[in-house]
Design a protein around this motif. Structure first.
Motif, PDB file in Angstrom:
ATOM      1  N   GLU A   3       0.850  -1.188   0.000  1.00  0.00           N
ATOM      2  CA  GLU A   3       0.000   0.000   0.000  1.00  0.00           C
ATOM      3  C   GLU A   3       0.895   1.251   0.000  1.00  0.00           C
ATOM      4  N   LYS A   4       0.567   2.210  -0.837  1.00  0.00           N
ATOM      5  CA  LYS A   4       1.331   3.469  -0.864  1.00  0.00           C
ATOM      6  C   LYS A   4       0.929   4.324   0.336  1.00  0.00           C
ATOM      7  N   SER A   5       1.900   5.109   0.789  1.00  0.00           N
ATOM      8  CA  SER A   5       1.612   6.015   1.903  1.00  0.00           C
ATOM      9  C   SER A   5       1.432   7.426   1.376  1.00  0.00           C
ATOM     10  N   SER A  37      -7.368   8.772   0.844  1.00  0.00           N
ATOM     11  CA  SER A  37      -6.849   7.605   1.563  1.00  0.00           C
ATOM     12  C   SER A  37      -7.263   6.261   0.959  1.00  0.00           C
ATOM     13  N   LYS A  38      -8.104   6.282  -0.061  1.00  0.00           N
ATOM     14  CA  LYS A  38      -8.594   5.023  -0.644  1.00  0.00           C
ATOM     15  C   LYS A  38      -7.414   4.187  -1.162  1.00  0.00           C
ATOM     16  N   GLY A  39      -7.248   3.007  -0.570  1.00  0.00           N
ATOM     17  CA  GLY A  39      -6.172   2.098  -0.962  1.00  0.00           C
ATOM     18  C   GLY A  39      -4.793   2.574  -0.547  1.00  0.00           C
ATOM     19  N   ARG A  40      -4.739   3.532   0.361  1.00  0.00           N
ATOM     20  CA  ARG A  40      -3.467   4.095   0.811  1.00  0.00           C
ATOM     21  C   ARG A  40      -3.444   4.194   2.334  1.00  0.00           C
ATOM     22  N   LYS A  41      -2.243   4.292   2.848  1.00  0.00           N
ATOM     23  CA  LYS A  41      -2.048   4.498   4.280  1.00  0.00           C
ATOM     24  C   LYS A  41      -1.698   5.966   4.509  1.00  0.00           C
TER      25      LYS A  41
END
Length: 167
Positions: A3-5, A37-41
């Motif tokens: 997951e990308k931050s 924030s969808k699909g991300r941290k």
């Protein structure tokens, strides 16, 4: 794939005035958080505001905190000549530079063209993706061009302004 931050930075005054001027609406911070924030941290989220000591503003700041934002406040300064000051450009720049090494993506909600050099610098130094969220008609073209992705604030990120009830 990991997951990308993302680190989020919101120029509250800029977003407030631009969404109000063009759409006569409020910015929907919950929808913004969900989109970014969808699909991300989220590694960091800071909202920069001016503090006038107003109870409604304090309630708004509490809402931002409940969503997940750290709220940084500066006092509202009214000069003797009638002009006012309340600008977070340097504070936002310092925080973006501090958090850039700790994130894959920097998301900035502002239309202020002063941030174009900042985005160019973090892309160059850290190879980061940058996203700018702004009201297109009031976002500096230099900022749009400096970002990896420009996401216009439109109806999906807006809330109607509630009219005060008549007594």
């Amino acid at each position: 794939m990991a997951e990308k931050s993302v680190a989020l930075f919101v120029d509250v005054q800029n977003i407030y005035y631009t969404t109000r001027q063009i759409y006569n609406s409020h910015f929907d911070y919950n929808a913004f958080w969900a989109l970014v924030s969808k699909g991300r941290k989220v590694t960091k989220a800071i909202a920069y505001a001016i503090d006038r000591g107003d109870p409604k503003q304090q309630q708004f700041q509490d809402i931002l905190r409940a969503i997940g934002f750290e709220v940084k406040l500066k006092p509202y300064i009214q000069r003797s000549d009638g002009t006012s000051k309340g600008d977070w450009d340097v504070g936002i720049t310092l925080d973006v530079m501090s958090w850039a090494p700790k994130a894959d993506i920097i998301a900035l909600a502002s239309g202020d063209g002063d941030f174009d050099l900042l985005l160019q610098k973090i892309q160059q130094d850290f190879g980061l993706q940058t996203e700018v969220y702004g009201v297109e008609a009031l976002t500096a073209s230099s900022l749009i061009q400096a970002s990896s992705h420009f996401i216009p604030i439109t109806h999906n990120l807006l809330l109607p302004i509630k009219k005060a009830k008549k007594q």
